[in-house]
Scaffold this motif. Structure first.
Motif, mmCIF file in Angstrom:
data_model
loop_
_atom_site.group_PDB
_atom_site.id
_atom_site.type_symbol
_atom_site.label_atom_id
_atom_site.label_comp_id
_atom_site.label_asym_id
_atom_site.label_seq_id
_atom_site.Cartn_x
_atom_site.Cartn_y
_atom_site.Cartn_z
ATOM 1 N N THR A 38 0.849 -1.182 0.000
ATOM 2 C CA THR A 38 0.000 0.000 0.000
ATOM 3 C C THR A 38 0.891 1.241 0.000
ATOM 4 O O THR A 38 2.086 1.159 0.265
ATOM 5 N N ASP A 56 -4.590 -6.006 -6.090
ATOM 6 C CA ASP A 56 -5.595 -4.950 -6.251
ATOM 7 C C ASP A 56 -5.145 -3.880 -7.247
ATOM 8 O O ASP A 56 -5.936 -3.414 -8.069
ATOM 9 N N ALA A 57 -3.880 -3.492 -7.177
ATOM 10 C CA ALA A 57 -3.374 -2.449 -8.079
ATOM 11 C C ALA A 57 -3.412 -2.918 -9.532
ATOM 12 O O ALA A 57 -3.788 -2.155 -10.431
ATOM 13 N N VAL A 59 -5.413 -5.268 -10.815
ATOM 14 C CA VAL A 59 -6.825 -5.368 -11.203
ATOM 15 C C VAL A 59 -7.380 -3.988 -11.526
ATOM 16 O O VAL A 59 -8.090 -3.806 -12.525
ATOM 17 N N TYR A 60 -7.044 -3.000 -10.716
ATOM 18 C CA TYR A 60 -7.522 -1.631 -10.930
ATOM 19 C C TYR A 60 -7.042 -1.093 -12.277
ATOM 20 O O TYR A 60 -7.805 -0.480 -13.027
ATOM 21 N N ILE A 61 -5.760 -1.318 -12.587
ATOM 22 C CA ILE A 61 -5.196 -0.820 -13.841
ATOM 23 C C ILE A 61 -5.901 -1.423 -15.049
ATOM 24 O O ILE A 61 -6.259 -0.732 -16.007
ATOM 25 N N GLU A 63 -8.873 -2.849 -15.149
ATOM 26 C CA GLU A 63 -10.319 -2.593 -15.178
ATOM 27 C C GLU A 63 -10.652 -1.147 -15.519
ATOM 28 O O GLU A 63 -11.579 -0.881 -16.277
ATOM 29 N N LYS A 64 -9.917 -0.214 -14.965
ATOM 30 C CA LYS A 64 -10.243 1.205 -15.105
ATOM 31 C C LYS A 64 -9.599 1.853 -16.324
ATOM 32 O O LYS A 64 -10.058 2.891 -16.795
ATOM 33 N N TYR A 65 -8.544 1.264 -16.834
ATOM 34 C CA TYR A 65 -7.835 1.848 -17.966
ATOM 35 C C TYR A 65 -7.694 0.813 -19.076
ATOM 36 O O TYR A 65 -7.847 -0.378 -18.868
ATOM 37 N N ASP A 240 0.227 8.043 -6.294
ATOM 38 C CA ASP A 240 -0.312 6.707 -6.013
ATOM 39 C C ASP A 240 0.747 5.690 -6.421
ATOM 40 O O ASP A 240 0.706 5.110 -7.502
ATOM 41 N N LYS A 243 -0.031 1.820 -7.665
ATOM 42 C CA LYS A 243 -0.501 1.631 -9.042
ATOM 43 C C LYS A 243 0.603 1.954 -10.045
ATOM 44 O O LYS A 243 0.713 1.312 -11.095
#
Length: 277
Positions: A38, A56-57, A59-61, A63-65, A240, A243
């Motif tokens: 984190t 999580d980082a 998955v976020y990358i 999914e969101k981008y 951040d 990420k």
């Protein structure tokens, strides 16, 4: 006294080698390790191991981008340009290594001199060529430009590789009735796999990490490559760190895995070049 001197030299060499390895590898390990932390953990204890492995980082990358598209673009451009370049440069390296013809030394010298030419100096003519071919903001335009990258180094490596292959094999194949293309494709090309692996890895990594021409020849989001996306991430996620390090890991890992898979061929090529080059 002589034994002591050799021992001191050996200890010094191992110390330098270990120090070099640490300096080279530690930043990569630190980036990958930080991708699973984190922000608070990175800031409070940057060199500690992550308390838990979380994706999580990543998955976020994804999914969101549009990171999957960036990855596909880079992979497609690099694989196609590297494969096509290897075939073309292998043909050139084979002819220069095995045949005598007027201007041979001059041609090889011209190839080698291109190592001294900065990539940016070719920007204007390459940009004009891509525009005339109507390939601006198209991944195939970038692929076409990447085809020419690594020409000098690849020709040098492949020429040495083909010179290390005994010419008696060519002569025996000729006596059996084999033609030029048969001798090249069925005898020399398979035996040159170590040199091809080395040249291929160097070209792939150069194209994978290339930023200048990718930014010059593309403008839309759908045609971005990973280095361009990484620049965007550096600006968007400057605070951040988790990420940002996850994005860096995605960019760095393919090259590392490629080298690990082909390291034996690379080492064999370096050894052959040292003996025969």
């Amino acid at each position: 006294m002589e034994k002591m001197k050799k021992k001191i030299i050996k200890i010094f060499m191992y110390t330098v080698m270990i120090f070099t390895i640490i300096v080279s590898v530690f930043p990569i390990i630190w980036v990958i390790m930080s991708a699973f932390k984190t922000n608070a953990q990175i800031l409070s204890s940057p060199f500690s191991l992550p308390t838990s492995i979380k994706f999580d980082a990543f998955v976020y990358i994804f999914e969101k981008y549009n990171f999957v598209q960036y990855f596909i673009n880079s992979a497609l451009i690099c694989v196609v340009s590297t494969a096509a370049s290897l075939v073309i440069f292998a043909m050139g390296g084979y002819v220069i290594a095995k045949f005598r013809f007027p201007g041979k030394s001059l041609i090889f010298a011209l190839f080698t001199i291109t190592l001294l030419v900065p990539a940016q100096s070719k920007a204007q003519p390459l940009f004009s060529l891509v525009m005339k071919l109507n390939l601006y903001d198209n991944i195939w335009g970038v692929t076409l430009v990447y085809l020419s990258m690594g020409l000098a180094m690849s020709m040098f490596i492949l020429k040495s590789t083909f010179m290390a292959i005994p010419k008696s094999l060519d002569e025996a194949a000729t006596l059996d009735g084999a033609g030029f293309f048969t001798i090249f494709w069925k005898i020399n090309f398979p035996l040159a796999k170590s040199g091809l692996a080395t040249a291929g890895i160097l070209m792939f990594l150069n194209n994978w990490n290339e930023y200048f021409y990718a930014s010059l020849l593309t403008s839309s989001d759908k045609n971005r490559t990973l280095p361009l996306a990484l620049q965007f991430f550096t600006e968007s996620f400057s605070y951040d760190y988790t990420k940002l390090f996850a994005a860096l890991t995605i960019v760095v890992l393919p090259g590392i895995l490629l080298y690990v898979c082909a390291q034996e061929q690379v080492q064999a090529s370096v050894a052959a070049s040292g003996v025969k080059g």
